[in-house]
Motif scaffolding. Structure first.
Motif, mmCIF file in Angstrom:
data_model
loop_
_atom_site.group_PDB
_atom_site.id
_atom_site.type_symbol
_atom_site.label_atom_id
_atom_site.label_comp_id
_atom_site.label_asym_id
_atom_site.label_seq_id
_atom_site.Cartn_x
_atom_site.Cartn_y
_atom_site.Cartn_z
ATOM 1 N N SER A 15 0.840 -1.196 0.000
ATOM 2 C CA SER A 15 0.000 0.000 0.000
ATOM 3 C C SER A 15 0.876 1.246 0.000
ATOM 4 C CB SER A 15 -0.911 0.016 1.241
ATOM 5 O OG SER A 15 -1.397 1.308 1.510
ATOM 6 N N ARG A 16 0.711 2.087 -1.015
ATOM 7 C CA ARG A 16 1.481 3.327 -1.062
ATOM 8 C C ARG A 16 1.132 4.236 0.120
ATOM 9 N NH1 ARG A 16 -0.060 2.849 -6.539
ATOM 10 N NH2 ARG A 16 -1.638 4.479 -6.296
ATOM 11 N N PHE A 17 -0.151 4.242 0.494
ATOM 12 C CA PHE A 17 -0.586 5.056 1.619
ATOM 13 C C PHE A 17 0.126 4.643 2.909
ATOM 14 C CE2 PHE A 17 -3.297 5.113 5.405
ATOM 15 C CZ PHE A 17 -3.541 6.475 5.540
ATOM 16 N N HIS A 18 0.082 3.344 3.217
ATOM 17 C CA HIS A 18 0.697 2.874 4.461
ATOM 18 C C HIS A 18 2.215 3.027 4.432
ATOM 19 C CE1 HIS A 18 -3.275 0.839 4.915
ATOM 20 N NE2 HIS A 18 -3.051 1.078 6.187
ATOM 21 N N ARG A 19 2.829 2.758 3.309
ATOM 22 C CA ARG A 19 4.286 2.872 3.208
ATOM 23 C C ARG A 19 4.734 4.302 3.532
ATOM 24 N NH1 ARG A 19 8.058 -0.526 0.756
ATOM 25 N NH2 ARG A 19 10.159 0.333 1.016
ATOM 26 N N ALA A 20 4.047 5.275 2.957
ATOM 27 C CA ALA A 20 4.401 6.665 3.213
ATOM 28 C C ALA A 20 4.153 7.041 4.676
ATOM 29 C CB ALA A 20 3.597 7.584 2.293
ATOM 30 N N LEU A 21 3.036 6.580 5.217
ATOM 31 C CA LEU A 21 2.693 6.877 6.608
ATOM 32 C C LEU A 21 3.749 6.336 7.562
ATOM 33 C CD1 LEU A 21 0.415 7.974 8.551
ATOM 34 C CD2 LEU A 21 -0.473 5.626 8.582
ATOM 35 N N TYR A 22 4.178 5.104 7.326
ATOM 36 C CA TYR A 22 5.130 4.465 8.234
ATOM 37 C C TYR A 22 6.552 4.984 8.017
ATOM 38 C CZ TYR A 22 1.140 1.346 8.900
ATOM 39 O OH TYR A 22 -0.116 0.847 9.161
ATOM 40 N N ASP A 23 6.906 5.281 6.785
ATOM 41 C CA ASP A 23 8.231 5.854 6.534
ATOM 42 C C ASP A 23 8.358 7.221 7.201
ATOM 43 O OD1 ASP A 23 9.139 3.684 5.137
ATOM 44 O OD2 ASP A 23 8.875 4.562 3.143
ATOM 45 N N ALA B 24 6.937 8.113 9.865
ATOM 46 C CA ALA B 24 7.049 7.899 11.306
ATOM 47 C C ALA B 24 8.345 7.192 11.694
ATOM 48 C CB ALA B 24 5.855 7.083 11.800
ATOM 49 N N GLY B 25 9.109 6.733 10.689
ATOM 50 C CA GLY B 25 10.367 6.057 10.968
ATOM 51 C C GLY B 25 10.209 4.681 11.559
ATOM 52 N N ILE B 26 9.184 3.949 11.099
ATOM 53 C CA ILE B 26 8.967 2.598 11.615
ATOM 54 C C ILE B 26 8.728 1.651 10.438
ATOM 55 C CG2 ILE B 26 6.462 2.918 11.963
ATOM 56 C CD1 ILE B 26 6.853 1.200 14.557
ATOM 57 N N ALA B 27 9.335 0.461 10.511
ATOM 58 C CA ALA B 27 9.273 -0.530 9.442
ATOM 59 C C ALA B 27 8.993 -1.901 10.051
ATOM 60 C CB ALA B 27 10.587 -0.542 8.670
ATOM 61 N N PRO B 28 8.635 -2.896 9.225
ATOM 62 C CA PRO B 28 8.317 -4.228 9.761
ATOM 63 C C PRO B 28 9.390 -4.802 10.677
ATOM 64 C CG PRO B 28 7.633 -4.107 7.479
ATOM 65 C CD PRO B 28 8.341 -2.817 7.772
ATOM 66 N N VAL C 215 3.264 2.636 16.135
ATOM 67 C CA VAL C 215 2.723 2.672 14.767
ATOM 68 C C VAL C 215 1.665 3.774 14.678
ATOM 69 C CG1 VAL C 215 1.410 1.378 13.043
ATOM 70 C CG2 VAL C 215 3.199 0.227 14.389
ATOM 71 N N PRO C 216 1.749 4.668 13.691
ATOM 72 C CA PRO C 216 0.776 5.757 13.578
ATOM 73 C C PRO C 216 -0.651 5.246 13.412
ATOM 74 C CG PRO C 216 2.622 6.106 12.073
ATOM 75 C CD PRO C 216 2.768 4.713 12.618
ATOM 76 N N LYS C 217 -1.571 5.988 13.985
ATOM 77 C CA LYS C 217 -2.988 5.645 13.837
ATOM 78 C C LYS C 217 -3.516 6.165 12.498
ATOM 79 C CE LYS C 217 -4.380 7.698 17.634
ATOM 80 N NZ LYS C 217 -3.112 8.151 18.248
ATOM 81 N N VAL C 218 -4.581 5.519 12.051
ATOM 82 C CA VAL C 218 -5.289 5.950 10.845
ATOM 83 C C VAL C 218 -6.662 6.453 11.260
ATOM 84 C CG1 VAL C 218 -6.305 5.211 8.657
ATOM 85 C CG2 VAL C 218 -4.051 4.362 9.337
#
Length: 445
Positions: A40-48, A50-54, A66-69
């Motif tokens: 998901s481009r949306f989630h990837r951008a949101l998490y990047d 925030a500086g958090i990855a799998p 993890v950021p809220k939606v």
């Protein structure tokens, strides 16, 4: 010919040791988080951002980073490519097999895409709900909802079939025709909003001279409104239909995440095998783990892949229960069900008010009808609150007694005084799905 049906009392999941259950939730969270990050481009951008990855997810503390939606984010990206879902979609459009959307009661509807696997998951969640509430293959279930783009009881339809119930769809019928069909077929269960369950009973009694308590319905499952977890509203429905009334909570963008079981413990189980629920302090954002402290729900659907729901800020106000349920399930309870929405809980004259508290009072007073309306406005800088209620026919001589009891109970339960307006029975608006009884006009001043 006889057929064997798989029971949905699943002790492997529903009675799982808490430590094992939490390990399962952590594994599932990491799986859905990784899936969204990679697809998901949306989630990837949101998490990047925030500086958090799998690779950073190892514990529940990590999950809280993890950021809220929020729903506004979902509205902001829809109607863009891939149309109409936008870049939250994690699968090719040709894999989407079901479209649903939210009711739009809190703004522009949100579109929800599901694959066939996602829709099977929806039905599986509902199968757990129905089995816990006593539904069995011998039941004939009448669904009196209009089948359309709003998710409503769509998944309940498929779950009823999945566990072997006979399903009667009553979508295109009007209320009187639905009552006659329930009578004709001797349906044993119905599902609808509390507003419509009470409305059907009222129509049967007053317009058709039919006592709904004699129709043979034994189970009623509610959704869409807090009413079935409000004791006085639940009691009105149970008395009207002579049936056990159960609550359930779900949402289009989340799924069917909680349910009341047959033990009716004064709350609802979170379906923790399929969802991770966190309770967040409304002011501080602190995660609440202890019982009997209210906050807003942040929820993750652990097995929904086309359009993931990860740490979704639902705005639902809930609190953890204190004790395990007598039914034997280890899934945690939320005390009193969903209490309301953070958007609805507001300050009036400096007092925090939940509309459900007003409903509990009105529905608990003998002689008042089921419908009511609350209007909050301002006179200059002063808040005012008005409550409109209906008197049942034949209660005119008791009007003063009812008014005194209503004032006393409102003061006791809400710490507020109200301007009361009494109407003849049938004068206030009726609703078929979600009722709009609370109107805060201060937002428009």
């Amino acid at each position: 010919m006889s057929m064997d049906y798989t029971p949905y009392w699943n002790p492997v999941l529903e009675k799982m040791d808490r430590e094992k259950l939490q390990r399962l939730q952590l594994l599932k969270f990491k799986r859905i988080f990784t899936w969204a990050y990679e697809h998901s481009r949306f989630h990837r951008a949101l998490y990047d951002d925030a500086g958090i990855a799998p690779a950073d997810i190892h514990s529940f503390e990590d999950i809280r980073r993890v950021p809220k939606v929020e729903k506004s984010m979902m509205r902001g990206i829809q109607r863009k490519d891939p149309f109409p879902y936008g870049d939250m979609l994690c699968v090719p459009l040709e894999e989407v097999t079901a479209f649903r959307q939210t009711s739009g009661s809190t703004g522009q509807p949100v579109y929800q895409a599901d694959t066939w696997q996602d829709w099977e998951w929806w039905a599986e969640c509902w199968s757990f709900i129905m089995w816990a509430q006593g539904y069995r293959p011998s039941d004939r279930v009448f669904l009196p909802f209009g089948y359309n783009v709003f998710v409503a009881f769509w998944a309940a339809h498929y779950a009823a079939e999945k566990i072997g119930c006979e399903l009667v769809p009553g979508g295109v019928l009007d209320t009187q025709a639905r009552i006659l069909k329930i009578q004709e077929l001797k349906a044993t269960a119905i599902m609808a909003t509390p507003t419509y369950i009470l409305g059907m009973a009222d129509t049967a009694r007053r317009k058709m001279d039919i006592d709904p308590a004699g129709l043979g319905v034994t189970k009623v499952t509610c959704a869409g409104e807090p009413g079935a977890s409000i004791p006085t509203t639940k009691q009105r429905m149970q008395d009207a239909w002579n049936a056990r009334v159960y609550d359930h909570a779900g949402a289009t963008e989340i799924g069917a995440w909680s349910y009341e079981c047959a033990a009716q413990p004064g709350g609802m189980h979170v379906n923790e095998a399929f969802f991770l629920v966190e309770i967040e302090d409304v002011d501080s954002g602190e995660i609440i783990d202890e019982p009997c402290r209210r906050g807003k729900m942040v929820i993750t659907a652990l097995d929904r892949f086309a359009q993931p729901c990860i740490r979704f800020d639902s705005k639902d106000i809930i609190e953890w229960g204190e004790k395990p349920c007598a039914c034997g399930r280890t899934f945690r309870l939320i005390k009193g069900g969903v209490i309301g929405r953070a958007d609805d809980i507001t300050k009036v004259k400096g007092v925090l008010l939940a509309p459900s508290a007003i409903e509990e009072v009105v529905r608990g007073i003998d002689g008042l009808g089921d419908e009511y309306e609350v209007v909050v406005d301002k006179l200059g800088d002063i808040d005012r609150i008005k409550l409109k209620v209906e008197l049942d026919p034949g209660q005119e001589e008791r009007a003063k007694v009812i008014e005194t009891e209503l004032k006393d109970q409102l003061r006791l339960k809400t710490n507020l005084s109200y301007r009361l307006e009494f109407y003849d029975y049938g004068r206030l608006p009726r609703y078929d799905v979600k009722a709009k009884r609370f109107k805060d006009l201060r937002k428009h001043l």
